[in-house]
Design an enzyme around this catalytic site. Structure first.
Site, short mmCIF file in Angstrom:
data_model
loop_
_atom_site.label_atom_id
_atom_site.label_comp_id
_atom_site.label_asym_id
_atom_site.label_seq_id
_atom_site.Cartn_x
_atom_site.Cartn_y
_atom_site.Cartn_z
N ASN A 10 0.87 -1.18 0.00
CA ASN A 10 0.00 0.00 0.00
C ASN A 10 0.91 1.23 0.00
O ASN A 10 1.44 1.62 1.04
CB ASN A 10 -0.89 -0.02 1.26
CG ASN A 10 -1.78 1.20 1.34
OD1 ASN A 10 -1.88 1.97 0.38
ND2 ASN A 10 -2.41 1.39 2.49
N TRP A 11 1.10 1.80 -1.18
CA TRP A 11 2.05 2.92 -1.31
C TRP A 11 1.48 4.24 -0.77
O TRP A 11 2.20 5.22 -0.68
CB TRP A 11 2.46 3.08 -2.77
CG TRP A 11 3.48 2.08 -3.22
CD1 TRP A 11 4.04 1.09 -2.46
CD2 TRP A 11 4.10 2.00 -4.52
NE1 TRP A 11 4.96 0.39 -3.22
CE2 TRP A 11 5.01 0.91 -4.48
CE3 TRP A 11 3.96 2.71 -5.71
CZ2 TRP A 11 5.77 0.55 -5.58
CZ3 TRP A 11 4.71 2.34 -6.81
CH2 TRP A 11 5.62 1.27 -6.75
N LYS A 12 0.18 4.26 -0.50
CA LYS A 12 -0.47 5.50 -0.02
C LYS A 12 -0.14 6.66 -0.98
O LYS A 12 -0.06 6.43 -2.18
CB LYS A 12 -0.04 5.77 1.43
CG LYS A 12 -0.26 4.53 2.31
CD LYS A 12 -0.13 4.79 3.77
CE LYS A 12 -0.36 3.49 4.54
NZ LYS A 12 -0.42 3.67 5.97
N HIS A 97 -9.91 1.59 4.20
CA HIS A 97 -8.66 1.84 4.95
C HIS A 97 -8.92 2.88 6.05
O HIS A 97 -9.67 3.83 5.85
CB HIS A 97 -7.57 2.31 4.00
CG HIS A 97 -6.21 2.28 4.64
ND1 HIS A 97 -5.78 3.26 5.51
CD2 HIS A 97 -5.22 1.36 4.60
CE1 HIS A 97 -4.58 2.96 5.94
NE2 HIS A 97 -4.21 1.80 5.41
N GLU A 99 -7.27 5.30 7.03
CA GLU A 99 -6.95 6.68 6.66
C GLU A 99 -8.05 7.31 5.81
O GLU A 99 -8.16 8.53 5.73
CB GLU A 99 -5.58 6.73 5.95
CG GLU A 99 -4.45 6.49 6.95
CD GLU A 99 -3.17 5.91 6.36
OE1 GLU A 99 -3.02 5.92 5.12
OE2 GLU A 99 -2.33 5.45 7.15
N GLU A 167 -6.26 -4.34 10.40
CA GLU A 167 -5.27 -3.27 10.57
C GLU A 167 -5.64 -2.44 11.79
O GLU A 167 -6.33 -1.42 11.66
CB GLU A 167 -5.27 -2.35 9.34
CG GLU A 167 -4.57 -2.92 8.15
CD GLU A 167 -3.90 -1.81 7.33
OE1 GLU A 167 -2.80 -2.06 6.84
OE2 GLU A 167 -4.46 -0.72 7.19
N GLY A 173 1.25 2.84 10.59
CA GLY A 173 1.93 4.09 10.25
C GLY A 173 3.00 4.51 11.23
O GLY A 173 3.30 3.83 12.21
N SER A 215 2.66 -1.74 10.47
CA SER A 215 4.08 -1.80 10.82
C SER A 215 4.72 -3.17 10.54
O SER A 215 5.57 -3.63 11.29
CB SER A 215 4.30 -1.43 12.29
OG SER A 215 3.78 -0.13 12.54
N GLY A 236 2.71 -1.01 4.35
CA GLY A 236 2.78 0.41 3.98
C GLY A 236 4.22 0.85 3.79
O GLY A 236 4.83 0.61 2.75
P1 PGA Z 1 2.37 0.66 7.68
O1 PGA Z 1 1.00 0.89 6.89
O2 PGA Z 1 2.95 -0.65 7.21
O3 PGA Z 1 3.24 1.83 7.29
O4 PGA Z 1 2.04 0.65 9.13
C1 PGA Z 1 0.11 -0.16 6.67
C2 PGA Z 1 -1.18 0.34 6.04
O5 PGA Z 1 -1.69 1.38 6.47
O6 PGA Z 1 -1.72 -0.28 5.13
#
Ligand code: PGA
Length: 255
Positions: A10-12, A97, A99, A167, A173, A215, A236
């Site tokens: 997930n490159w966001k 997600h 976010e 998640e 994050g 993470s 991420g």
């Molecule tokens: P992260 O993000 O690996 O940076 O914690 C995961 C995600 O939000 O999909």
């Protein structure tokens, strides 16, 4: 879905340029060739999907988007539909997600998006997760509710196209407070399976893959894949560095 395990990047809202996106993609693609049981998916920002597709003619890596809109088409400035995503070469879409939920996406919209994604033959990566854990375990019913409202009214024939990613927001994050333990993950994985079994029955519930995200790194992934009771991961930060991401893929492939 025939593969045994799956790792989804997930490159966001990263990286900042197309050339950087192509570099990371090429670095990952070199490695992916050798995996037999592991499926690798990269969910990049919408604008890069078509270019990554050109680097990926043999579809060694599957491509995905990070959202789609909850309407089919029309006067919705800036929005991207499930059909558009499909047409540029994506086969997966992340929905729900945390976010996105944080900036106002609700369960009803997620349910509408899921239905449109299936209509357009996309596989759905549905994210669920609690913000906090309470001692009484209320977060279990919170998770159950997220699953049931997202999947409400979904036709059974699409079950095999659903992946559920647990998640927990507290583990996602840069500001994550701690990493989940394999025991905690195993408990949640069993819980999600029970919810799915109650909803879809003993015969079908196993068609839904269960993943973990938050993470994930090459340091913790071995424990989580060996003892966490999941089929893979949504990654991420560590998916933006091909060296780190490839280490994660190696570990998952070997276990
Ligand atoms: P992260 O993000 O690996 O940076 O914690 C995961 C995600 O939000 O999909």
């Amino acid at each position: 879905m025939k593969f045994k395990k799956i790792v989804i990047a997930n490159w966001k809202m990263n990286p900042n340029s197309l050339s950087e996106a192509e570099e990371i993609f090429k670095g990952i693609k070199k490695r992916v060739n050798k995996f037999k049981n592991l499926k690798v998916v990269i969910c990049s920002p919408f604008v890069y999907i078509n270019n990554l597709k050109q680097l990926n003619k043999k579809e060694i890596i599957s491509l995905g988007a990070q959202d789609c809109f909850n309407q089919e088409k029309g006067a919705w400035t800036s929005m991207i539909s499930a059909s558009m995503i499909k047409s540029v070469g994506a086969s997966f879409v992340i929905l729900g997600h945390s976010e996105k939920r944080l900036i106002g996406e609700d369960d009803k919209q997620i349910n509408q998006k899921i239905k449109l994604a299936f209509k357009n033959k996309l596989k759905v990566v549905l994210c669920i997760g609690e913000k906090e854990r309470d001692e009484e375990g209320v977060y279990f019913s919170f998770l159950e509710n997220q699953i049931l409202s997202a999947l409400s009214g979904i036709n059974r024939k699409f079950i095999k196209n659903i992946l559920i990613v647990y998640e927990p927001i507290w583990a996602v994050g840069k500001s994550s407070r701690r990493v989940i333990s394999d025991k905690e993950l195993q408990e949640i994985s069993i819980f999600i399976k029970r919810v799915l079994m109650d909803k879809f029955g003993e015969k079908d519930f196993n068609l839904i893959k269960i993943l973990y995200g938050g993470s994930v790194s090459h340091k913790n992934v071995e424990d989580l894949i060996q003892n966490g009771g999941v089929d893979g991961f949504l990654v991420g930060r560590d998916s933006l560095d091909s060296r780190k991401f490839n280490k994660i893929l190696d570990v998952v492939d070997k276990n």
